[in-house]
Design a protein around this motif. Structure first.
Motif, mmCIF file in Angstrom:
data_model
loop_
_atom_site.group_PDB
_atom_site.id
_atom_site.type_symbol
_atom_site.label_atom_id
_atom_site.label_comp_id
_atom_site.label_asym_id
_atom_site.label_seq_id
_atom_site.Cartn_x
_atom_site.Cartn_y
_atom_site.Cartn_z
ATOM 1 N N LYS A 8 0.963 -0.840 0.205
ATOM 2 C CA LYS A 8 -0.118 0.129 0.009
ATOM 3 C C LYS A 8 0.851 1.374 0.293
ATOM 4 O O LYS A 8 2.056 0.939 0.824
ATOM 5 C CB LYS A 8 -0.649 -0.223 0.565
ATOM 6 N N SER A 9 0.414 2.308 -1.253
ATOM 7 C CA SER A 9 1.190 3.032 -0.665
ATOM 8 C C SER A 9 1.500 4.018 0.473
ATOM 9 O O SER A 9 0.953 4.173 1.883
ATOM 10 C CB SER A 9 0.527 4.483 -1.063
ATOM 11 N N THR A 10 2.913 4.176 0.315
ATOM 12 C CA THR A 10 3.282 5.341 2.588
ATOM 13 C C THR A 10 2.546 6.459 2.689
ATOM 14 O O THR A 10 2.954 7.127 2.941
ATOM 15 C CB THR A 10 4.481 5.670 2.144
ATOM 16 N N PRO A 14 -4.628 6.000 7.233
ATOM 17 C CA PRO A 14 -6.081 5.616 7.856
ATOM 18 C C PRO A 14 -7.276 5.065 7.500
ATOM 19 O O PRO A 14 -8.152 4.598 7.398
ATOM 20 C CB PRO A 14 -5.931 4.932 9.129
ATOM 21 N N GLU A 15 -7.675 6.985 7.325
ATOM 22 C CA GLU A 15 -8.986 6.813 7.033
ATOM 23 C C GLU A 15 -9.143 7.589 5.300
ATOM 24 O O GLU A 15 -10.101 8.174 5.206
ATOM 25 C CB GLU A 15 -9.450 7.993 7.811
ATOM 26 N N GLN A 16 -8.276 7.161 4.608
ATOM 27 C CA GLN A 16 -8.225 7.772 2.826
ATOM 28 C C GLN A 16 -8.326 6.357 2.208
ATOM 29 O O GLN A 16 -8.622 5.873 2.015
ATOM 30 C CB GLN A 16 -6.466 7.592 2.844
ATOM 31 N N SER A 17 -8.877 6.685 0.929
ATOM 32 C CA SER A 17 -8.975 5.862 0.252
ATOM 33 C C SER A 17 -7.911 5.416 -0.601
ATOM 34 O O SER A 17 -7.226 5.980 -0.703
ATOM 35 C CB SER A 17 -9.793 5.938 -0.622
ATOM 36 N N CYS A 18 -7.544 4.260 -0.811
ATOM 37 C CA CYS A 18 -6.519 3.638 -1.230
ATOM 38 C C CYS A 18 -6.378 2.280 -1.897
ATOM 39 O O CYS A 18 -7.208 1.334 -1.430
ATOM 40 C CB CYS A 18 -5.671 3.631 -0.041
ATOM 41 N N VAL A 19 -5.816 1.424 -2.703
ATOM 42 C CA VAL A 19 -5.473 0.557 -3.261
ATOM 43 C C VAL A 19 -4.584 -0.085 -3.081
ATOM 44 O O VAL A 19 -2.741 1.141 -2.478
ATOM 45 C CB VAL A 19 -5.757 0.442 -5.401
ATOM 46 N N GLU A 20 -4.546 -1.057 -2.919
ATOM 47 C CA GLU A 20 -3.032 -2.244 -2.963
ATOM 48 C C GLU A 20 -2.565 -2.575 -3.855
ATOM 49 O O GLU A 20 -3.599 -3.647 -5.045
ATOM 50 C CB GLU A 20 -3.540 -2.949 -1.405
ATOM 51 N N VAL A 21 -1.301 -3.279 -4.119
ATOM 52 C CA VAL A 21 -0.823 -4.203 -5.143
ATOM 53 C C VAL A 21 -0.123 -4.849 -5.177
ATOM 54 O O VAL A 21 1.224 -4.832 -3.879
ATOM 55 C CB VAL A 21 -0.248 -2.448 -5.957
ATOM 56 N N ALA A 22 -0.595 -5.816 -5.450
ATOM 57 C CA ALA A 22 0.839 -6.995 -5.539
ATOM 58 C C ALA A 22 1.289 -7.263 -6.926
ATOM 59 O O ALA A 22 0.611 -7.394 -7.963
ATOM 60 C CB ALA A 22 -0.139 -8.574 -4.786
ATOM 61 N N PHE A 23 2.497 -7.867 -7.114
ATOM 62 C CA PHE A 23 2.913 -8.709 -8.719
ATOM 63 C C PHE A 23 3.235 -9.976 -8.090
ATOM 64 O O PHE A 23 3.622 -10.616 -7.462
ATOM 65 C CB PHE A 23 3.729 -8.022 -8.446
ATOM 66 N N SER A 24 2.530 -10.506 -9.043
ATOM 67 C CA SER A 24 2.163 -12.254 -9.889
ATOM 68 C C SER A 24 3.703 -12.225 -11.176
ATOM 69 O O SER A 24 3.452 -11.322 -11.144
ATOM 70 C CB SER A 24 2.178 -13.266 -9.626
ATOM 71 N N ARG A 25 4.441 -13.384 -11.181
ATOM 72 C CA ARG A 25 4.709 -13.518 -12.395
ATOM 73 C C ARG A 25 3.486 -13.183 -13.647
ATOM 74 O O ARG A 25 2.941 -13.443 -13.926
ATOM 75 C CB ARG A 25 4.359 -15.196 -12.853
ATOM 76 N N ARG A 26 4.395 -12.272 -14.087
ATOM 77 C CA ARG A 26 4.302 -11.005 -15.380
ATOM 78 C C ARG A 26 2.392 -10.834 -14.827
ATOM 79 O O ARG A 26 2.286 -10.079 -15.732
ATOM 80 C CB ARG A 26 3.822 -12.206 -16.601
ATOM 81 N N LYS A 27 1.990 -10.435 -14.106
ATOM 82 C CA LYS A 27 0.655 -9.552 -13.718
ATOM 83 C C LYS A 27 0.455 -9.016 -12.560
ATOM 84 O O LYS A 27 1.535 -9.279 -11.800
ATOM 85 C CB LYS A 27 -0.319 -11.171 -13.406
ATOM 86 N N ALA A 28 0.204 -7.851 -12.455
ATOM 87 C CA ALA A 28 0.274 -6.618 -11.010
ATOM 88 C C ALA A 28 -1.603 -7.159 -10.581
ATOM 89 O O ALA A 28 -2.587 -7.333 -11.400
ATOM 90 C CB ALA A 28 -0.034 -5.518 -12.072
ATOM 91 N N HIS A 29 -1.707 -7.511 -9.386
ATOM 92 C CA HIS A 29 -3.304 -7.509 -8.705
ATOM 93 C C HIS A 29 -3.448 -6.373 -7.847
ATOM 94 O O HIS A 29 -2.247 -5.256 -7.612
ATOM 95 C CB HIS A 29 -3.353 -8.536 -8.184
ATOM 96 N N ILE A 30 -4.453 -5.766 -8.463
ATOM 97 C CA ILE A 30 -4.947 -4.524 -7.344
ATOM 98 C C ILE A 30 -6.275 -4.741 -6.794
ATOM 99 O O ILE A 30 -7.114 -5.439 -7.113
ATOM 100 C CB ILE A 30 -5.301 -3.281 -8.910
ATOM 101 N N ARG A 31 -6.302 -3.998 -5.369
ATOM 102 C CA ARG A 31 -7.354 -4.420 -4.872
ATOM 103 C C ARG A 31 -7.563 -3.037 -4.044
ATOM 104 O O ARG A 31 -6.558 -2.486 -3.372
ATOM 105 C CB ARG A 31 -7.429 -5.691 -3.532
ATOM 106 N N ASP A 32 -9.012 -3.549 -3.256
ATOM 107 C CA ASP A 32 -9.305 -1.789 -2.282
ATOM 108 C C ASP A 32 -8.611 -2.471 -1.092
ATOM 109 O O ASP A 32 -8.715 -3.255 -0.592
ATOM 110 C CB ASP A 32 -10.629 -1.742 -2.155
#
Length: 57
Positions: A8-10, A14-32
């Motif tokens: 998650k972005s630094t 705690p009260e802000q909307s944000c997304v999290e990102v994870a990486f796997s083999r050749r893919k980026a995964h984005i979630r709330d």
């Protein structure tokens, strides 16, 4: 995809909307960060990179 390491972005607080990102083999995964169990968007890593480059310009 339970073995993903989510980041998650630094700049997000705690009260802000944000997304999290994870990486796997050749893919980026984005979630709330506030609702991580509701699903994720998965795109090729190059697609995410191109998108981020376009909004930085």
């Amino acid at each position: 995809m339970t073995d993903l390491s989510w980041r998650k972005s630094t700049r997000s607080g705690p009260e802000q909307s944000c997304v999290e990102v994870a990486f796997s083999r050749r893919k980026a995964h984005i979630r709330d960060s506030k609702s991580p169990d509701t699903g994720m968007l998965t795109v090729p890593t190059g697609t995410l990179t191109a998108f981020l480059d376009s909004i930085k310009a």
